[in-house]
Design a protein around this motif. Structure first.
Motif, PDB file in Angstrom:
ATOM      1  N   ALA A   1      -2.647  -0.145   5.177  1.00 11.62           N
ATOM      2  CA  ALA A   1      -2.798  -0.963   3.969  1.00 11.62           C
ATOM      3  C   ALA A   1      -3.662  -2.192   4.238  1.00 11.62           C
ATOM      4  O   ALA A   1      -4.532  -2.545   3.430  1.00 11.62           O
ATOM      5  CB  ALA A   1      -1.424  -1.378   3.440  1.00 11.62           C
TER       6      ALA A   1
ATOM      7  N   LEU B   1      -2.143   2.038  -1.594  1.00  9.55           N
ATOM      8  CA  LEU B   1      -0.917   2.828  -1.531  1.00  9.55           C
ATOM      9  C   LEU B   1      -1.153   4.126  -0.752  1.00  9.55           C
ATOM     10  O   LEU B   1      -0.329   4.511   0.087  1.00  9.55           O
ATOM     11  CB  LEU B   1      -0.409   3.138  -2.942  1.00  9.55           C
ATOM     12  CG  LEU B   1       0.876   3.937  -3.057  1.00  9.55           C
ATOM     13  CD1 LEU B   1       2.047   3.147  -2.474  1.00  9.55           C
ATOM     14  CD2 LEU B   1       1.144   4.283  -4.505  1.00  9.55           C
ATOM     15  N   SER B   2      -2.273   4.776  -0.991  1.00 15.50           N
ATOM     16  CA  SER B   2      -2.615   5.996  -0.249  1.00 15.50           C
ATOM     17  C   SER B   2      -2.776   5.710   1.238  1.00 15.50           C
ATOM     18  O   SER B   2      -2.331   6.493   2.078  1.00 15.50           O
ATOM     19  CB  SER B   2      -3.917   6.609  -0.784  1.00 15.50           C
ATOM     20  OG  SER B   2      -3.750   7.097  -2.082  1.00 15.50           O
TER      21      SER B   2
END
Length: 168
Positions: free
Chosen positions: A59, A80-81
């Motif tokens: 992140a 988020l991924s």
């Protein structure tokens, strides 16, 4: 209470920098498709330091990379991924016997869930186009690069494991 060690902070910074370099500098980028090896330092770091550290470094690298090199604006879905990818790498590899089967299953899982589903969803939300226009090119890229990514990770991770006690 968790105490940061200087060695861990330095290691985090090095891997964030490596992820950013591999993702943004040494990459081929189009508006809908990026060919890079940014997964490699993230997967190695998460395998060594664990899922939570892997997620946080993923992140952080996404946030910093977006601030420094993004041609567009920031979209939190990709962060988020990146967190999820780092977390999954750590969950699947940290303190585990890493076999080719485990590597293959982890990379397939992330390819389907993150690359094909989430990142395609984020792109369709950003560009207001149908997801199917992104999905085909991302699927073909994934089929081509999935075996390459698996081989790269297994080779690099074995090399890191050889020197792990000296580095960490």
């Amino acid at each position: 209470m968790y105490h940061f060690k200087a060695k861990m902070v330095v290691l985090n910074g090095i891997f964030v920098a490596l992820i950013i370099l591999f993702t943004h500098i040494f990459a081929v980028q189009t508006p809908f498709l990026r060919i890079s090896f940014g997964f490699l330092p993230l997967a190695v770091y998460a395998a060594i330091c664990g899922p939570l550290h892997g997620g946080m470094v993923g992140a952080a690298a996404d946030l910093l990379g977006c601030m420094l090199f993004s041609p567009g604006f920031y979209f939190p879905g990709f962060t988020l991924s990146a967190f999820f990818s780092g977390y999954v790498y750590g969950y699947c590899f940290y303190n585990k016997n890493i076999s080719m089967k485990r590597i293959f299953c982890t990379f397939i899982f992330l390819f389907v869930i993150v690359d094909l589903f989430f990142n395609t969803l984020w792109l369709s939300m950003l560009y207001h186009k149908a997801a199917m226009t992104f999905l085909l090119s991302r699927f073909i890229k994934g089929l081509i690069f999935l075996p390459i990514n698996i081989i790269f990770f297994s080779v690099v991770y074995k090399a890191v494991q050889k020197y792990r006690q000296k580095i960490f």
